[in-house]
Design a protein around this motif. Structure first.
Motif, PDB file in Angstrom:
ATOM      1  N   ASP B 107      64.457-100.090   9.908  1.00  0.00           N
ATOM      2  CA  ASP B 107      65.024-100.976  10.921  1.00  0.00           C
ATOM      3  C   ASP B 107      64.633-100.487  12.320  1.00  0.00           C
ATOM      4  O   ASP B 107      65.102 -99.464  12.799  1.00  0.00           O
ATOM      5  CB  ASP B 107      66.550-100.983  10.760  1.00  0.00           C
ATOM      6  CG  ASP B 107      67.209-101.999  11.677  1.00  0.00           C
ATOM      7  OD1 ASP B 107      66.707-102.202  12.803  1.00  0.00           O
ATOM      8  OD2 ASP B 107      68.222-102.586  11.264  1.00  0.00           O
ATOM      9  N   GLU B 108      63.770-101.226  12.955  1.00  0.00           N
ATOM     10  CA  GLU B 108      63.225-100.842  14.263  1.00  0.00           C
ATOM     11  C   GLU B 108      64.323-100.629  15.311  1.00  0.00           C
ATOM     12  O   GLU B 108      64.254 -99.678  16.102  1.00  0.00           O
ATOM     13  CB  GLU B 108      62.260-101.949  14.729  1.00  0.00           C
ATOM     14  CG  GLU B 108      61.434-101.619  15.961  1.00  0.00           C
ATOM     15  CD  GLU B 108      60.464-100.464  15.746  1.00  0.00           C
ATOM     16  OE1 GLU B 108      59.758-100.468  14.721  1.00  0.00           O
ATOM     17  OE2 GLU B 108      60.440 -99.549  16.597  1.00  0.00           O
ATOM     18  N   LYS B 109      65.351-101.497  15.289  1.00  0.00           N
ATOM     19  CA  LYS B 109      66.422-101.376  16.297  1.00  0.00           C
ATOM     20  C   LYS B 109      67.156-100.048  16.178  1.00  0.00           C
ATOM     21  O   LYS B 109      67.477 -99.401  17.170  1.00  0.00           O
ATOM     22  CB  LYS B 109      67.429-102.520  16.119  1.00  0.00           C
ATOM     23  CG  LYS B 109      66.994-103.825  16.794  1.00  0.00           C
ATOM     24  CD  LYS B 109      68.056-104.906  16.600  1.00  0.00           C
ATOM     25  CE  LYS B 109      67.431-106.253  16.277  1.00  0.00           C
ATOM     26  NZ  LYS B 109      68.086-106.959  15.180  1.00  0.00           N
ATOM     27  N   LEU B 110      67.436 -99.664  14.911  1.00  0.00           N
ATOM     28  CA  LEU B 110      68.145 -98.400  14.705  1.00  0.00           C
ATOM     29  C   LEU B 110      67.307 -97.228  15.204  1.00  0.00           C
ATOM     30  O   LEU B 110      67.824 -96.296  15.823  1.00  0.00           O
ATOM     31  CB  LEU B 110      68.483 -98.227  13.223  1.00  0.00           C
ATOM     32  CG  LEU B 110      69.585 -99.145  12.696  1.00  0.00           C
ATOM     33  CD1 LEU B 110      69.680 -99.070  11.184  1.00  0.00           C
ATOM     34  CD2 LEU B 110      70.921 -98.782  13.329  1.00  0.00           C
ATOM     35  N   LEU B 111      66.008 -97.299  14.954  1.00  0.00           N
ATOM     36  CA  LEU B 111      65.134 -96.225  15.411  1.00  0.00           C
ATOM     37  C   LEU B 111      65.213 -96.081  16.930  1.00  0.00           C
ATOM     38  O   LEU B 111      65.277 -94.968  17.455  1.00  0.00           O
ATOM     39  CB  LEU B 111      63.682 -96.479  14.970  1.00  0.00           C
ATOM     40  CG  LEU B 111      63.224 -95.637  13.783  1.00  0.00           C
ATOM     41  CD1 LEU B 111      64.041 -95.943  12.558  1.00  0.00           C
ATOM     42  CD2 LEU B 111      61.756 -95.819  13.499  1.00  0.00           C
ATOM     43  N   LYS B 112      65.224 -97.220  17.614  1.00  0.00           N
ATOM     44  CA  LYS B 112      65.344 -97.177  19.087  1.00  0.00           C
ATOM     45  C   LYS B 112      66.673 -96.561  19.493  1.00  0.00           C
ATOM     46  O   LYS B 112      66.744 -95.716  20.376  1.00  0.00           O
ATOM     47  CB  LYS B 112      65.237 -98.600  19.657  1.00  0.00           C
ATOM     48  CG  LYS B 112      63.807 -99.117  19.713  1.00  0.00           C
ATOM     49  CD  LYS B 112      63.509 -99.819  21.037  1.00  0.00           C
ATOM     50  CE  LYS B 112      62.057-100.248  21.116  1.00  0.00           C
ATOM     51  NZ  LYS B 112      61.826-101.604  20.596  1.00  0.00           N
TER      52      LYS B 112
END
Lengths: 231, 231
Positions: B107-112
């Motif tokens: 999940d890209e958002k979580l990584l951010k």
DNA sequence: CCAAAAGTGTTCAGCTTACACCCATGA
DNA sequence: TCATGGGTGTAAGCTGAACACTTTTGG
């Protein structure tokens, strides 16, 4: 001192030791009869709680020393067990370690003190908590390690014969080996130093004694040499 | 409730996750930039403290989910670290776990949110505490496991090509394989199911897609079959 | 003198390794 | 049409596995 993590829970941490020995015929396991609750009177691995001033490794070495009087033995972390109800007394996280000891060197008095006894690896009583699981995992690890690293020697006296070594591998792997092939394989590694002496207890003819040459092994390892016993 | 062990010390217990991914070319490692003290602003493995109501395994799965949004991924306990001063903040015992994830599913958002970034396995920043040691151990474990068990597939999408699989093994073992021998070996295991479909992104001709047949593998395992990739 | 364990070589099968050319297709 | 990566078979060498007899000596 600043406490960064003050909001988090703390836990009891223990170490449990799976202690292996080899009596010349069979692989054995050292167990104690607990004389404290919970599960008083039941068979168990030797264990102990982690102290403030020691690492996990040190705690395991301390526990092993307490029972056997031995130091500087092969001791390796196996796995950590953290199920919520694994100990019915209270929540405890346990790091299991396994040890390989030379069975004729342990301290008999200490064993009596802790109600400890050696059991055959395929005939020992049910153990408390998740200790059976730990022993199974330790056995698997021992098999794997003994296949690719010369740790079997930790279970033998300094001087041993090829037939003794073969018997050890046979009991670890629960499998018989052809003695010609075994000898060829083991001597082929070139890490055994032969003595002129013979061991004459187990046969009339007597068998030559050997010693594992750790220094030579270390040198070979650096050059990508690999110790692999085919099972 | 009776407390049997009240006299013993309690400790903070954490889990740290070594998260591996494969982007089709290289093996990668997911790291976070800590935004809390101690060592704020430095690179670190994703971790978290054990809670009262969860096992170690569950804690590791929770931490992994928190960062990637992924569940049911390959996650295995690696080793527990218990040196006294390993965390300069306070004494913490840490159980390290390693995860193999399909890199296109995180999940890209979580990584951010967690300042997380993928790094090449042989070019990543210095990590806090003993995290470098953990990563090294995880890499060794991955190499060993990938040699004797079909865990490489955990890093690939459901459908993959033989050249992709070969590239994966090459990056894990840091070694090139002969493509004819590799294909022969892998297909010889009889656990890959071939599709009529072709993947055409990486070549004009296109390569056939395959799928790892877990059921068939399980059945073979029961009959003493062994998956061994020669390195 | 005989029982019991130690010690010793060779052959065959299977696996690993090395190696070179044709195929399909998008640009 | 050509550059790029996909796909295929064979021979040589090595390693593991199977196998039987001689040696030594204490009782």
């Amino acid at each position: 001192m600043v406490l960064y993590y003050s909001e988090y829970n703390k836990f009891l941490v223990a170490v449990d030791c799976i202690i292996f020995g080899f009596d010349g015929q069979e692989l054995k396991l050292l167990l104690i009869k607990r004389n404290f609750p919970p599960a008083k009177g039941e068979w168990s691995l030797m264990g102990g709680f982690l102290k403030k001033d020691e690492s996990l490794d040190n705690a395991a070495a301390r526990v092993l020393f307490k029972l056997t009087g031995l130091q500087k033995v092969y001791l390796e972390q196996l796995y950590s067990y953290g199920e919520i109800d694994r100990d019915p007394g209270e929540r405890v996280i346990s790091a299991a370690y396994y040890a390989l000891i030379k069975i004729d060197e342990y301290d008999e008095k200490l064993l009596k003190k802790y109600n400890a006894k050696w059991f055959l690896i395929n005939d020992f009583p049910n153990l408390i908590f998740d200790h059976n699981i730990m022993v199974n995992k330790a056995l698997k690890r021992l098999k794997r390690k003994a296949q690719s690293q010369p740790i079997g020697f930790e279970l033998l006296p300094e001087k041993f014969t090829i037939p003794q070594l073969q018997k050890l591998y046979e009991t670890i792997f629960q499998k018989e080996f052809d003695k010609r092939n075994f000898r060829k394989k083991i001597l082929g590694f070139q890490v055994l130093q032969k003595f002129d002496e013979k061991e004459k207890k187990s046969s009339k003819k007597g068998a030559y004694l050997y010693r594992f040459d750790q220094d030579k092994y270390n040198r070979l390892i650096e050059n990508g040499y690999s110790f692999e016993v085919n099972v």
